[in-house]
Design an enzyme around this catalytic site. Structure first.
Site, PDB file in Angstrom:
ATOM      1  N   HIS A 258      43.453 -32.003 -61.381  1.00 28.03           N
ATOM      2  CA  HIS A 258      42.312 -32.055 -62.300  1.00 28.03           C
ATOM      3  C   HIS A 258      42.808 -31.949 -63.733  1.00 28.03           C
ATOM      4  O   HIS A 258      43.766 -31.230 -64.000  1.00 28.03           O
ATOM      5  CB  HIS A 258      41.325 -30.911 -62.017  1.00 28.03           C
ATOM      6  N   ASP A 309      36.209 -33.150 -54.876  1.00 27.58           N
ATOM      7  CA  ASP A 309      36.107 -34.280 -53.938  1.00 27.58           C
ATOM      8  C   ASP A 309      36.754 -34.011 -52.585  1.00 27.58           C
ATOM      9  O   ASP A 309      36.491 -34.731 -51.624  1.00 27.58           O
ATOM     10  CB  ASP A 309      36.763 -35.529 -54.544  1.00 27.58           C
TER      11      ASP A 309
HETATM   12  N1  ACO Z   1      48.639 -36.336 -56.092  1.00 28.09           N
HETATM   13  C1  ACO Z   1      49.934 -36.308 -56.435  1.00 28.09           C
HETATM   14  N2  ACO Z   1      50.354 -35.991 -57.689  1.00 28.09           N
HETATM   15  C2  ACO Z   1      49.419 -35.688 -58.596  1.00 28.09           C
HETATM   16  C3  ACO Z   1      48.034 -35.680 -58.282  1.00 28.09           C
HETATM   17  C4  ACO Z   1      47.679 -36.011 -56.976  1.00 28.09           C
HETATM   18  N3  ACO Z   1      46.385 -36.032 -56.626  1.00 28.09           N
HETATM   19  N4  ACO Z   1      47.352 -35.335 -59.382  1.00 28.09           N
HETATM   20  C5  ACO Z   1      48.239 -35.124 -60.351  1.00 28.09           C
HETATM   21  N5  ACO Z   1      49.492 -35.341 -59.878  1.00 28.09           N
HETATM   22  C6  ACO Z   1      50.721 -35.177 -60.635  1.00 28.09           C
HETATM   23  C7  ACO Z   1      50.950 -36.430 -61.473  1.00 28.09           C
HETATM   24  O1  ACO Z   1      51.687 -37.405 -60.787  1.00 28.09           O
HETATM   25  C8  ACO Z   1      51.681 -35.855 -62.658  1.00 28.09           C
HETATM   26  O2  ACO Z   1      53.008 -35.618 -62.282  1.00 28.09           O
HETATM   27  P1  ACO Z   1      54.224 -35.937 -63.285  1.00 28.09           P
HETATM   28  O3  ACO Z   1      53.981 -35.046 -64.463  1.00 28.09           O
HETATM   29  O4  ACO Z   1      55.422 -35.630 -62.476  1.00 28.09           O
HETATM   30  O5  ACO Z   1      54.067 -37.381 -63.626  1.00 28.09           O
HETATM   31  C9  ACO Z   1      51.041 -34.490 -62.869  1.00 28.09           C
HETATM   32  O6  ACO Z   1      50.542 -34.109 -61.571  1.00 28.09           O
HETATM   33  C10 ACO Z   1      49.889 -34.520 -63.880  1.00 28.09           C
HETATM   34  O7  ACO Z   1      48.919 -35.458 -63.412  1.00 28.09           O
HETATM   35  P2  ACO Z   1      48.131 -36.482 -64.319  1.00 28.09           P
HETATM   36  O8  ACO Z   1      47.762 -37.656 -63.497  1.00 28.09           O
HETATM   37  O9  ACO Z   1      48.866 -36.723 -65.608  1.00 28.09           O
HETATM   38  O10 ACO Z   1      46.835 -35.621 -64.632  1.00 28.09           O
HETATM   39  P3  ACO Z   1      45.546 -36.176 -65.328  1.00 28.09           P
HETATM   40  O11 ACO Z   1      44.909 -35.008 -65.974  1.00 28.09           O
HETATM   41  O12 ACO Z   1      45.833 -37.345 -66.179  1.00 28.09           O
HETATM   42  O13 ACO Z   1      44.671 -36.700 -64.097  1.00 28.09           O
HETATM   43  C11 ACO Z   1      43.406 -36.650 -62.109  1.00 28.09           C
HETATM   44  C12 ACO Z   1      43.785 -35.900 -63.404  1.00 28.09           C
HETATM   45  C13 ACO Z   1      42.954 -38.066 -62.471  1.00 28.09           C
HETATM   46  C14 ACO Z   1      42.267 -35.939 -61.439  1.00 28.09           C
HETATM   47  C15 ACO Z   1      44.637 -36.697 -61.189  1.00 28.09           C
HETATM   48  O14 ACO Z   1      44.977 -35.378 -60.788  1.00 28.09           O
HETATM   49  C16 ACO Z   1      44.422 -37.584 -59.951  1.00 28.09           C
HETATM   50  O15 ACO Z   1      44.641 -38.781 -60.035  1.00 28.09           O
HETATM   51  N6  ACO Z   1      43.959 -36.995 -58.813  1.00 28.09           N
HETATM   52  C17 ACO Z   1      43.693 -37.778 -57.608  1.00 28.09           C
HETATM   53  C18 ACO Z   1      42.325 -38.423 -57.684  1.00 28.09           C
HETATM   54  C19 ACO Z   1      41.210 -37.419 -57.572  1.00 28.09           C
HETATM   55  O16 ACO Z   1      41.194 -36.574 -56.696  1.00 28.09           O
HETATM   56  N7  ACO Z   1      40.224 -37.575 -58.450  1.00 28.09           N
HETATM   57  C20 ACO Z   1      39.044 -36.713 -58.476  1.00 28.09           C
HETATM   58  C21 ACO Z   1      39.090 -35.832 -59.674  1.00 28.09           C
HETATM   59  S1  ACO Z   1      37.736 -34.727 -59.728  1.00 28.09           S
HETATM   60  C22 ACO Z   1      36.457 -35.708 -60.157  1.00 28.09           C
HETATM   61  O17 ACO Z   1      36.552 -36.607 -60.923  1.00 28.09           O
HETATM   62  C23 ACO Z   1      35.237 -35.435 -59.567  1.00 28.09           C
END
Ligand code: ACO
Length: 373
Positions: A258, A309
């Site tokens: 998140h 989710d």
């Molecule tokens: N699975 C694996 N790795 C992850 C995940 C995940 N679900 N989420 C974050 N990471 C990792 C990223 O790869 C990144 O790693 P790095 O620094 O080595 O590159 C680090 O954690 C930071 O993640 P970001 O994607 O930069 O975080 P951001 O704040 O931009 O994105 C988001 C947040 C979109 C929710 C992301 O965690 C994600 O894509 N999650 C999966 C999709 C999801 O569950 N979405 C629902 C969100 S809640 C909602 O909207 C209701």
């Protein structure tokens, strides 16, 4: 010019009284989500988000009556659904189109005058539940079900979807899910809604834009994909290899991570509790056990925790809801928050128009087509 913040991380882009996330605590208009999840009916939340106060008995009664009155759709909308490519169109695509279509039948759709706004808000909130449930039925060749005035918003959603009276336990679980998803500060879809109406466009346009934003897998679209993942994994013993493979391929695991919460999503614990209870009751504990194992593994490997989710997927699945309706259900609940944000935006508007840092080529000269490579 200000420094670029990719994804607008940490940027304060609006003032709001709708909801707040402070120290990983979520509140709606100052009420802790824990308090509301335990006690409130979704209709009270709708009122709270739009008026910043809980309704009294009379206000709640009037809101419920109006929601019920506005739930039926114009016959043209039911017929319109028959023209959709029902064998493959995603219900979020159907919702995006049909929200736009219902504006055709609102005689005041273009009137953003103050006295019309709340009426339109109730109208949209009522009809969004009918759009999702009616499309789900029409695509299966079934007739739409009209709302039952003795049921709450949560109860009516289940009733209009399945055509049978839901149990009290089902209504309670679904109501809680609606309460927990209603708003979440300046998330991508709420910001999208605010951007859309900051040009003083109409509320339907804001909802259409917000539905489009919520649809993506990084936002509301994650819940459906969580269920796909659970179906792929199949057994608790298969979790380790499945997650290891995904991590190796640098794939995101849906339902984790998140932007704002880094040490726990306050909504997830309720959904986890509900998921445990409802999977047990429906003889599907295996799904819950796989979920817990995935959550442990993700915490161990990536330090990531489930977001809203993750456990909502098994809750909806146990309520016998098609997996592709999970995100539309999120939209039904979040419409209350989107509307609250749009009402705020209209009240104190300035068009949202940030800047971009240009990184393309410069000083180029137009070449006639014959001289180009
Ligand atoms: N699975 C694996 N790795 C992850 C995940 C995940 N679900 N989420 C974050 N990471 C990792 C990223 O790869 C990144 O790693 P790095 O620094 O080595 O590159 C680090 O954690 C930071 O993640 P970001 O994607 O930069 O975080 P951001 O704040 O931009 O994105 C988001 C947040 C979109 C929710 C992301 O965690 C994600 O894509 N999650 C999966 C999709 C999801 O569950 N979405 C629902 C969100 S809640 C909602 O909207 C209701």
């Amino acid at each position: 010019m200000a420094e670029l913040q990719k994804g607008l991380e940490g940027v304060i882009a609006a003032e709001t009284k709708v909801s707040s996330i402070i120290d990983s605590q979520l509140t709606y208009a100052g009420y802790d989500i824990d308090d509301l999840a335990e006690n409130a009916e979704f209709e009270e939340i709708i009122y709270l988000l739009w008026h910043y106060k809980l309704p009294n008995k009379q206000e709640l009664k009037e809101l419920k009556e109006k929601l019920h009155e506005y739930m039926p759709l114009n016959d043209s909308v039911y017929n319109h659904f028959k023209e959709y490519a029902a064998d493959h169109v995603h219900p979020m695509t159907a919702l995006r189109t049909s929200v736009s279509y219902i504006a055709h039948f609102d005689p005041d759709a273009e009137d953003e005058g103050k006295d019309k706004k709340f009426e339109r808000a109730i109208r949209i909130q009522a009809k969004i539940a009918s759009l999702v449930t009616a499309f789900a039925r029409v695509r299966e060749g079934k007739d739409p079900v009209m709302p039952n005035k003795d049921l709450s918003y949560a109860g009516n959603f289940l009733y209009m979807l399945r055509g049978e009276m839901p149990t009290d336990i089902e209504v309670e679980a679904f109501n809680k899910a609606l309460v927990l998803h209603a708003d979440h500060e300046l998330n991508a879809s709420a910001f999208t809604a605010r951007c859309a109406v900051s040009s003083l466009s109409d509320m339907y346009s804001g909802i259409v834009a917000a539905v489009g934003s919520l649809k993506g897998p990084l936002h509301g679209g994650a819940n459906e994909r969580v269920m796909n993942m659970l179906s792929d994994v199949k057994t608790v013993d298969a979790v380790d290899d499945y997650i290891d493979e995904k991590i190796k391929n640098k794939e995101k695991i849906m339902g984790f991570g998140h932007r704002v919460y880094k040490d726990g999503d306050p909504r997830a614990k309720y959904l986890k509790e509900m998921s445990k209870k409802i999977t047990e009751e429906t003889g599907q504990s295996q799904l819950f056990d796989i979920s817990v194992k995935i959550a442990d593994k993700m915490h161990e490997e990536k330090g990531l925790i489930p977001n809203v989710d993750f456990y909502s997927a098994t809750v909806y699945h146990s309520l016998k809801i098609s997996h592709d309706l999970f995100t539309p259900i999120f939209a039904v609940s979040r419409t209350s928050g989107w509307i609250a944000h749009m009402l705020e935006q209209y009240r104190d508007n300035r068009i949202i128009r940030p800047r971009a840092q240009y990184i393309g080529e410069t000083n180029r000269t137009y070449l006639p087509i014959e001289e180009r490579d």
